[in-house]
Design a protein around this motif. Structure first.
Motif, PDB file in Angstrom:
ATOM      1  N   SER A  71       0.820  -1.221   0.000  1.00 31.90           N
ATOM      2  CA  SER A  71       0.000   0.000   0.000  1.00 31.90           C
ATOM      3  C   SER A  71       0.849   1.264   0.000  1.00 31.90           C
ATOM      4  O   SER A  71       0.490   2.258  -0.625  1.00 31.90           O
ATOM      5  CB  SER A  71      -0.977   0.005   1.180  1.00 31.90           C
ATOM      6  OG  SER A  71      -0.283   0.066   2.412  1.00 31.90           O
ATOM      7  N   SER A  72       1.986   1.235   0.663  1.00 31.10           N
ATOM      8  CA  SER A  72       2.849   2.422   0.650  1.00 31.10           C
ATOM      9  C   SER A  72       3.503   2.601  -0.718  1.00 31.10           C
ATOM     10  O   SER A  72       3.793   3.729  -1.126  1.00 31.10           O
ATOM     11  CB  SER A  72       3.923   2.317   1.732  1.00 31.10           C
ATOM     12  OG  SER A  72       4.763   1.206   1.490  1.00 31.10           O
ATOM     13  N   LYS A  73       3.703   1.510  -1.433  1.00 32.87           N
ATOM     14  CA  LYS A  73       4.298   1.599  -2.764  1.00 32.87           C
ATOM     15  C   LYS A  73       3.278   2.057  -3.801  1.00 32.87           C
ATOM     16  O   LYS A  73       3.628   2.751  -4.750  1.00 32.87           O
ATOM     17  CB  LYS A  73       4.895   0.253  -3.174  1.00 32.87           C
ATOM     18  CG  LYS A  73       6.115  -0.140  -2.364  1.00 32.87           C
ATOM     19  CD  LYS A  73       6.630  -1.496  -2.816  1.00 32.87           C
ATOM     20  CE  LYS A  73       7.812  -1.941  -1.999  1.00 32.87           C
ATOM     21  NZ  LYS A  73       7.455  -2.475  -0.699  1.00 32.87           N
ATOM     22  N   ILE A  74       2.024   1.665  -3.646  1.00 30.65           N
ATOM     23  CA  ILE A  74       1.015   1.983  -4.655  1.00 30.65           C
ATOM     24  C   ILE A  74       0.686   3.479  -4.656  1.00 30.65           C
ATOM     25  O   ILE A  74       0.318   4.029  -5.682  1.00 30.65           O
ATOM     26  CB  ILE A  74      -0.251   1.110  -4.508  1.00 30.65           C
ATOM     27  CG1 ILE A  74      -1.015   1.005  -5.838  1.00 30.65           C
ATOM     28  CG2 ILE A  74      -1.166   1.611  -3.421  1.00 30.65           C
ATOM     29  CD1 ILE A  74      -0.311   0.215  -6.898  1.00 30.65           C
ATOM     30  N   VAL A  75       0.851   4.160  -3.525  1.00 29.70           N
ATOM     31  CA  VAL A  75       0.601   5.609  -3.498  1.00 29.70           C
ATOM     32  C   VAL A  75       1.733   6.381  -4.166  1.00 29.70           C
ATOM     33  O   VAL A  75       1.553   7.522  -4.573  1.00 29.70           O
ATOM     34  CB  VAL A  75       0.346   6.148  -2.064  1.00 29.70           C
ATOM     35  CG1 VAL A  75      -0.925   5.569  -1.483  1.00 29.70           C
ATOM     36  CG2 VAL A  75       1.524   5.899  -1.152  1.00 29.70           C
ATOM     37  N   ASN A  76       2.900   5.774  -4.282  1.00 30.51           N
ATOM     38  CA  ASN A  76       4.034   6.370  -4.994  1.00 30.51           C
ATOM     39  C   ASN A  76       4.684   5.263  -5.824  1.00 30.51           C
ATOM     40  O   ASN A  76       5.755   4.767  -5.489  1.00 30.51           O
ATOM     41  CB  ASN A  76       5.037   6.969  -4.007  1.00 30.51           C
ATOM     42  CG  ASN A  76       6.191   7.664  -4.702  1.00 30.51           C
ATOM     43  OD1 ASN A  76       6.166   7.897  -5.911  1.00 30.51           O
ATOM     44  ND2 ASN A  76       7.225   7.983  -3.943  1.00 30.51           N
ATOM     45  N   PRO A  77       4.010   4.844  -6.911  1.00 30.07           N
ATOM     46  CA  PRO A  77       4.438   3.643  -7.630  1.00 30.07           C
ATOM     47  C   PRO A  77       5.819   3.725  -8.282  1.00 30.07           C
ATOM     48  O   PRO A  77       6.399   2.701  -8.627  1.00 30.07           O
ATOM     49  CB  PRO A  77       3.351   3.444  -8.677  1.00 30.07           C
ATOM     50  CG  PRO A  77       2.681   4.755  -8.804  1.00 30.07           C
ATOM     51  CD  PRO A  77       2.823   5.443  -7.491  1.00 30.07           C
ATOM     52  N   PHE A  78       6.348   4.936  -8.446  1.00 34.34           N
ATOM     53  CA  PHE A  78       7.678   5.069  -9.044  1.00 34.34           C
ATOM     54  C   PHE A  78       8.748   5.372  -7.996  1.00 34.34           C
ATOM     55  O   PHE A  78       9.903   5.601  -8.324  1.00 34.34           O
ATOM     56  CB  PHE A  78       7.662   6.153 -10.123  1.00 34.34           C
ATOM     57  CG  PHE A  78       6.641   5.876 -11.197  1.00 34.34           C
ATOM     58  CD1 PHE A  78       6.835   4.848 -12.103  1.00 34.34           C
ATOM     59  CD2 PHE A  78       5.482   6.627 -11.276  1.00 34.34           C
ATOM     60  CE1 PHE A  78       5.897   4.569 -13.083  1.00 34.34           C
ATOM     61  CE2 PHE A  78       4.524   6.359 -12.252  1.00 34.34           C
ATOM     62  CZ  PHE A  78       4.734   5.328 -13.149  1.00 34.34           C
ATOM     63  N   GLY A  79       8.358   5.343  -6.733  1.00 35.06           N
ATOM     64  CA  GLY A  79       9.261   5.692  -5.641  1.00 35.06           C
ATOM     65  C   GLY A  79      10.403   4.711  -5.424  1.00 35.06           C
ATOM     66  O   GLY A  79      11.408   5.065  -4.825  1.00 35.06           O
ATOM     67  N   ALA A  80      10.262   3.484  -5.907  1.00 33.29           N
ATOM     68  CA  ALA A  80      11.312   2.483  -5.710  1.00 33.29           C
ATOM     69  C   ALA A  80      12.202   2.346  -6.946  1.00 33.29           C
ATOM     70  O   ALA A  80      12.993   1.405  -7.034  1.00 33.29           O
ATOM     71  CB  ALA A  80      10.690   1.134  -5.362  1.00 33.29           C
ATOM     72  N   ALA A  81      12.085   3.289  -7.882  1.00 33.36           N
ATOM     73  CA  ALA A  81      12.834   3.190  -9.144  1.00 33.36           C
ATOM     74  C   ALA A  81      14.338   3.094  -8.913  1.00 33.36           C
ATOM     75  O   ALA A  81      15.009   2.241  -9.511  1.00 33.36           O
ATOM     76  CB  ALA A  81      12.504   4.373 -10.055  1.00 33.36           C
ATOM     77  N   ALA A 126       5.031  -2.346  -7.210  1.00 29.83           N
ATOM     78  CA  ALA A 126       3.910  -1.788  -6.448  1.00 29.83           C
ATOM     79  C   ALA A 126       2.609  -2.528  -6.769  1.00 29.83           C
ATOM     80  O   ALA A 126       1.857  -2.890  -5.853  1.00 29.83           O
ATOM     81  CB  ALA A 126       3.768  -0.298  -6.746  1.00 29.83           C
ATOM     82  N   CYS A 127       2.355  -2.768  -8.042  1.00 26.91           N
ATOM     83  CA  CYS A 127       1.118  -3.451  -8.446  1.00 26.91           C
ATOM     84  C   CYS A 127       1.111  -4.908  -7.997  1.00 26.91           C
ATOM     85  O   CYS A 127       0.076  -5.420  -7.556  1.00 26.91           O
ATOM     86  CB  CYS A 127       0.942  -3.363  -9.963  1.00 26.91           C
ATOM     87  SG  CYS A 127       0.533  -1.709 -10.538  1.00 26.91           S
ATOM     88  N   THR A 128       2.270  -5.567  -8.093  1.00 26.66           N
ATOM     89  CA  THR A 128       2.361  -6.974  -7.688  1.00 26.66           C
ATOM     90  C   THR A 128       2.050  -7.117  -6.208  1.00 26.66           C
ATOM     91  O   THR A 128       1.273  -7.991  -5.805  1.00 26.66           O
ATOM     92  CB  THR A 128       3.753  -7.540  -7.993  1.00 26.66           C
ATOM     93  OG1 THR A 128       3.971  -7.472  -9.404  1.00 26.66           O
ATOM     94  CG2 THR A 128       3.885  -8.974  -7.522  1.00 26.66           C
ATOM     95  N   GLU A 129       2.635  -6.262  -5.400  1.00 27.28           N
ATOM     96  CA  GLU A 129       2.410  -6.378  -3.954  1.00 27.28           C
ATOM     97  C   GLU A 129       0.992  -5.968  -3.576  1.00 27.28           C
ATOM     98  O   GLU A 129       0.323  -6.681  -2.824  1.00 27.28           O
ATOM     99  CB  GLU A 129       3.431  -5.547  -3.187  1.00 27.28           C
ATOM    100  CG  GLU A 129       4.822  -6.134  -3.231  1.00 27.28           C
ATOM    101  CD  GLU A 129       5.821  -5.352  -2.402  1.00 27.28           C
ATOM    102  OE1 GLU A 129       5.448  -4.349  -1.759  1.00 27.28           O
ATOM    103  OE2 GLU A 129       7.008  -5.745  -2.399  1.00 27.28           O
ATOM    104  N   PHE A 130       0.530  -4.818  -4.079  1.00 27.50           N
ATOM    105  CA  PHE A 130      -0.772  -4.321  -3.653  1.00 27.50           C
ATOM    106  C   PHE A 130      -1.928  -5.111  -4.278  1.00 27.50           C
ATOM    107  O   PHE A 130      -2.718  -5.725  -3.574  1.00 27.50           O
ATOM    108  CB  PHE A 130      -0.900  -2.828  -3.967  1.00 27.50           C
ATOM    109  CG  PHE A 130      -2.184  -2.228  -3.461  1.00 27.50           C
ATOM    110  CD1 PHE A 130      -2.389  -2.049  -2.105  1.00 27.50           C
ATOM    111  CD2 PHE A 130      -3.193  -1.859  -4.345  1.00 27.50           C
ATOM    112  CE1 PHE A 130      -3.581  -1.506  -1.633  1.00 27.50           C
ATOM    113  CE2 PHE A 130      -4.381  -1.313  -3.881  1.00 27.50           C
ATOM    114  CZ  PHE A 130      -4.576  -1.135  -2.523  1.00 27.50           C
TER     115      PHE A 130
END
Length: 150
Positions: free
Chosen positions: A45-55, A74-78
């Motif tokens: 959920s923290s990744k889906i709000v900033n889906p490019f944050g782990a680039a 992000a999509c895989t986890e959420f």
């Protein structure tokens, strides 16, 4: 395929427990699927709000372009977690999550040099998702309600 608590090769020390184990078998499997999927979705959920944050992080692991892989992570986890919890496209969602977790095992064990102690949680999660990648959802799943499984 029915999973029975007692097989010809295995006899229970307390045979009376066989009925209890049999009655709880599918329910506990469903609970594990819902909890694992729910926790994976919460983690994502923290990744889906900033889906490019782990680039930058995924590029640091060798996955280019980072923006693409960050979005996919992000999509895989959420969404994958939600799908697993619901038992919808259970096998593909669990397989995708398993791939992510095996990358985290590599990252912690090899890249970070933390060995087993660093990868322990990822190994446990990978084992749970491997189970659902092979097993799929049971009769308490959207897949079963649709009458289709991947």
């Amino acid at each position: 395929m029915s999973m029975t608590p007692e097989t010809p090769r295995q006899r229970l020390v307390i045979p009376a427990l066989g009925g209890i184990y049999g009655a709880l078998n599918e329910g506990i499997e469903t609970l594990l699927r819902v909890v694992a999927g729910g926790f994976l979705a919460i983690h994502g959920s923290s990744k889906i709000v900033n889906p490019f944050g782990a680039a930058d992080m995924v590029e640091g692991l060798g996955f280019y372009p980072g923006a693409f892989w960050s979005l996919l992570l992000a999509c895989t986890e959420f969404f994958g977690g939600i799908f697993i919890a619901l038992g919808f496209l259970t096998r593909p969602a669990a397989f995708a999550g398993l791939f992510v977790l095996l990358v985290t095992v590599w990252f912690h064990w090899i890249t970070m040099g933390q060995g087993y102690s660093g990868a322990e949680k990822s190994l446990l999660w990978a084992a749970i998702l491997a189970f659902f990648a092979v097993r799929g959802g049971n009769r308490h799943s959207v897949d079963a309600r649709l009458g289709k499984a991947f």
